[in-house]
Design a protein around this motif. Structure first.
Motif, short mmCIF file in Angstrom:
data_model
loop_
_atom_site.label_atom_id
_atom_site.label_comp_id
_atom_site.label_asym_id
_atom_site.label_seq_id
_atom_site.Cartn_x
_atom_site.Cartn_y
_atom_site.Cartn_z
N LEU A 73 -4.10 -54.53 -23.50
CA LEU A 73 -4.93 -55.48 -22.78
C LEU A 73 -6.40 -55.17 -23.02
O LEU A 73 -6.77 -54.02 -23.25
CB LEU A 73 -4.63 -55.41 -21.28
CG LEU A 73 -3.22 -55.85 -20.85
CD1 LEU A 73 -3.07 -55.66 -19.34
CD2 LEU A 73 -2.95 -57.29 -21.23
N PRO A 74 -7.28 -56.18 -22.98
CA PRO A 74 -8.72 -55.92 -23.13
C PRO A 74 -9.19 -54.95 -22.07
O PRO A 74 -8.79 -55.04 -20.90
CB PRO A 74 -9.34 -57.31 -22.94
CG PRO A 74 -8.24 -58.27 -23.23
CD PRO A 74 -6.98 -57.60 -22.80
N ARG A 75 -10.02 -54.01 -22.45
CA ARG A 75 -10.46 -52.99 -21.51
C ARG A 75 -11.47 -53.56 -20.53
O ARG A 75 -12.53 -54.05 -20.92
CB ARG A 75 -11.06 -51.80 -22.26
CG ARG A 75 -11.40 -50.66 -21.29
CD ARG A 75 -12.04 -49.50 -22.01
NE ARG A 75 -12.50 -48.53 -21.04
CZ ARG A 75 -13.59 -47.80 -21.19
NH1 ARG A 75 -14.33 -47.95 -22.24
NH2 ARG A 75 -13.94 -46.94 -20.27
N ARG A 76 -11.13 -53.51 -19.26
CA ARG A 76 -12.03 -53.96 -18.22
C ARG A 76 -12.80 -52.77 -17.68
O ARG A 76 -12.27 -51.67 -17.55
CB ARG A 76 -11.21 -54.62 -17.10
CG ARG A 76 -12.00 -55.02 -15.88
CD ARG A 76 -11.11 -55.77 -14.88
NE ARG A 76 -9.89 -55.04 -14.57
CZ ARG A 76 -9.83 -54.04 -13.68
NH1 ARG A 76 -10.91 -53.65 -13.04
NH2 ARG A 76 -8.68 -53.44 -13.44
N LEU A 77 -14.07 -52.98 -17.35
CA LEU A 77 -14.86 -51.92 -16.75
C LEU A 77 -14.31 -51.58 -15.38
O LEU A 77 -13.83 -52.45 -14.66
CB LEU A 77 -16.33 -52.34 -16.60
CG LEU A 77 -17.13 -52.73 -17.85
CD1 LEU A 77 -18.59 -52.91 -17.48
CD2 LEU A 77 -16.98 -51.70 -18.93
N SER A 78 -14.36 -50.30 -15.03
CA SER A 78 -14.02 -49.93 -13.66
C SER A 78 -15.02 -50.59 -12.73
O SER A 78 -16.14 -50.93 -13.14
CB SER A 78 -14.07 -48.41 -13.50
OG SER A 78 -15.42 -47.95 -13.64
N PHE A 79 -14.64 -50.75 -11.47
CA PHE A 79 -15.59 -51.38 -10.55
C PHE A 79 -16.79 -50.48 -10.31
O PHE A 79 -17.87 -50.96 -9.97
CB PHE A 79 -14.92 -51.74 -9.23
CG PHE A 79 -15.75 -52.70 -8.40
CD1 PHE A 79 -15.84 -54.03 -8.77
CD2 PHE A 79 -16.46 -52.26 -7.30
CE1 PHE A 79 -16.62 -54.91 -8.04
CE2 PHE A 79 -17.24 -53.13 -6.56
CZ PHE A 79 -17.32 -54.47 -6.93
N THR A 80 -16.63 -49.17 -10.49
CA THR A 80 -17.77 -48.26 -10.39
C THR A 80 -18.80 -48.61 -11.44
O THR A 80 -20.00 -48.72 -11.16
CB THR A 80 -17.32 -46.80 -10.56
OG1 THR A 80 -16.32 -46.49 -9.58
CG2 THR A 80 -18.48 -45.84 -10.40
N SER A 81 -18.35 -48.82 -12.69
CA SER A 81 -19.27 -49.22 -13.76
C SER A 81 -19.82 -50.62 -13.50
O SER A 81 -21.03 -50.86 -13.64
CB SER A 81 -18.55 -49.20 -15.11
OG SER A 81 -18.16 -47.89 -15.47
N ALA A 82 -18.94 -51.53 -13.09
CA ALA A 82 -19.37 -52.91 -12.87
C ALA A 82 -20.40 -53.01 -11.75
O ALA A 82 -21.38 -53.77 -11.85
CB ALA A 82 -18.16 -53.77 -12.53
N SER A 83 -20.21 -52.23 -10.68
CA SER A 83 -21.13 -52.31 -9.55
C SER A 83 -22.53 -51.84 -9.94
O SER A 83 -23.53 -52.39 -9.48
CB SER A 83 -20.61 -51.48 -8.37
OG SER A 83 -20.60 -50.09 -8.68
N MET A 84 -22.60 -50.84 -10.83
CA MET A 84 -23.92 -50.38 -11.29
C MET A 84 -24.54 -51.39 -12.25
O MET A 84 -25.76 -51.50 -12.33
CB MET A 84 -23.81 -49.00 -11.91
CG MET A 84 -23.62 -47.91 -10.86
SD MET A 84 -23.68 -46.24 -11.51
CE MET A 84 -22.06 -46.12 -12.24
N ALA A 85 -23.71 -52.13 -12.96
CA ALA A 85 -24.23 -53.16 -13.84
C ALA A 85 -24.79 -54.34 -13.04
O ALA A 85 -25.84 -54.89 -13.38
CB ALA A 85 -23.13 -53.65 -14.79
#
Length: 532
Positions: A73-85
């Motif tokens: 599956l396509p690699r999704r960012l963890s929400f930890t990474s996403a929240s900082m983005a």
């Protein structure tokens, strides 16, 4: 309408869990102190567990351990990474971008040409060659690859003529510069070369958005940037003890399952826990903190790692315990210098806590794959620093006990799972407020990242020293080990914490006190710093 209702129910559930979490902690304490309360408290705990399982059937919080993304599956960012983005803070805080500033110091700074190969190597990592994209407030973030990157623009040169103290101020002036705005189509990182023709050292700063990776990710990245003095590659900069400890926890995790409920109580109750006591050092921690952009870097004197290890061996604690204790004592002495009435009144009961990032080591299969090597697989744990304890050895034993309790519990695993499952289900404003509520209740962030224990080259030039600088809403302590030395700094708001330049001297004095207590010889440079 259904989405709004779902978010409202999730927010209500989280609030209820936080309340139950606080009660869990008090219940367990009461059970220990009074056996007669066992039955009623046991019933409450069972009721809480049933409620939790009902919520968990929708939110999948248990088991509280990380699972890798499914293959194919396509690699999704963890929400930890996403929240900082997307920005982890409430808009009202005016917080700057979360940028890590990994800084190396030189007598002769590498040229832009010498860094060209390092740029090419960095761009082989998925997160270093693209930008995070996704829906604000959603857990759908991925990396969008950038094609035809102008590599020369990833290396920037600033010329100056100054001493070492002014060099730190030059670095501080560039730390808040955006890696997102006004740069065109570039990844969220750069090499900043500070070419100093004055009496001070020169520097290269890898400025990188935290959304792209955590401290251990950068350690793996630097394994490709650095070479040994003979030109041979460096490898395995992450201490084997970290991996061994992780594997031990991994094997025994189900044996700790009974500890999951009280650990969840601590995690869920943290954003509504008591604020740290309002001391001279911690007075900036309150409900109305905003980021004013005014930050001061205080660099501590370099300390031989062998000296810290000698104290560790003599006292039976860890290296991190010794450093944490010395910092705690420095804050104690700082409060005393400013005649803090709260510390005098509260004594040993003083509450002054640190948020400590705990990074989870990754398997070799993951770190060897440049599409997975960069990530944020970490969480914060809360640790009482024992600042009110005046006796240094007693303080060290207190800290050792606190950290042992953390290591022997699944609280870090629970925190990681909670931060990856609950916030995506909350309205973005509430998720950000939870982050703010957690930070504002603590006095500082304490980060310790390993580095090579031998001299290395970067861009074909010898590295003299290093620092990790990071602007935060509360004071941020950054520690890096390199070439058998400890390099440390704290970044503070100089208006909230005046006279912060005394902290390194108090820190050195604490190390001298510990060494004296455990019959460890003190290096002359540490004695000298303690006497300044």
């Amino acid at each position: 309408m259904q989405s709004t209702t779902s978010s409202h129910l999730t927010a209500t559930a989280v609030t209820s869990l936080a309340s139950i979490g606080s009660f869990w902690q008090s219940s367990f304490a009461s059970i220990v102190q009074n056996s007669h309360s066992l039955v009623p408290h046991f019933l409450v705990l069972v009721t809480s567990f049933i409620f939790f399982k009902a919520v968990d059937s929708k939110m999948k919080l248990l088991p509280c351990f990380c699972k890798d993304d499914k293959e194919g599956l396509p690699r999704r960012l963890s929400f930890t990474s996403a929240s900082m983005a997307m920005g982890p803070w409430p808009v009202e805080t005016s917080m700057c971008e979360p940028i890590i500033n990994a800084t190396l110091f030189f007598d002769t700074v590498p040229s832009p040409e010498a860094l060209r190969g390092l740029v090419e190597f960095a761009l082989t990592f998925e997160r270093m060659s693209g930008v995070p994209v996704g829906t604000e407030g959603k857990n759908d973030w991925t990396m969008r690859k950038i094609h035809n990157i102008d590599e020369e623009r990833l290396v920037r040169v600033v010329k100056t003529s100054c001493d070492d103290d002014e060099l730190i101020r030059v670095i501080a002036n560039h730390m808040q510069e955006s890696l997102r705005e006004g740069r065109g189509e570039l990844p969220w990182w750069e090499f900043l070369i500070i070419d100093n023709s004055g009496s001070g050292k020169s520097a290269v700063v890898l400025r990188i958005e935290h959304a792209l990776g955590d401290g251990l990710s950068l350690v793996k990245l630097f394994e490709g940037f650095l070479t040994k003095e003979d030109g041979s590659p460096v490898e395995n900069l992450v201490p084997t003890s970290m991996n061994a400890k992780f594997e031990k926890q991994k094997k025994s995790k189900w044996g700790m399952y009974a500890k999951v409920i009280p650990s969840l109580g601590k995690v869920l109750g943290l954003p509504v826990s008591k604020y740290d006591d309002d001391t001279a050092f911690s007075k900036s921690a309150n409900k109305n903190m905003i980021y004013n952009g005014n930050r001061k870097i205080v660099v501590f004197n370099t300390v031989p790692l062998t000296f810290i290890k000698d104290i560790k061996k003599a006292s039976g604690v860890t290296v991190n315990d010794v450093l944490f204790c010395a910092l705690s004592m420095a804050i104690h002495e700082y409060n005393k210098l400013l005649q803090c009435p709260v510390q005098m009144k509260r004594g040993k009961k003083l509450q002054c806590r640190a948020l400590m990032p705990v990074a989870f080591p990754r398997p070799a299969k993951e770190t060897g794959d440049h599409s997975q090597a960069m990530r944020n697989k970490w969480c914060f744990i809360s640790a009482n620093m024992g600042v009110g304890i005046e006796d240094c050895p007693e303080k060290l034993m207190h800290i050792n006990k606190v950290m042992k309790n953390v290591k022997e519990s699944p609280v870090a695993h629970c925190q990681l799972k909670v931060q990856e499952t609950i916030p995506p289900k909350l309205p973005l404003k509430l998720a950000r407020q939870t982050v703010y509520d957690t930070f504002s209740r603590h006095s500082l962030v304490f980060s310790n990242v390993p580095g090579p224990d031998y001299p290395v080259l970067f861009g074909r030039q010898p590295v003299l020293g290093c620092q990790m600088f990071f602007n935060n809403l509360i004071p941020q302590v950054g520690i890096l080990s390199y070439n058998n030395n400890i390099h440390m700094n704290i970044i503070v708001d100089p208006e909230a914490i005046p006279q912060s330049e005394v902290l390194p001297r108090f820190y050195s004095q604490a190390l001298v006190s510990l060494a004296t207590s455990f019959d460890v010889s003190v290096p002359s440079e540490v004695h000298s710093c303690a006497s300044e």
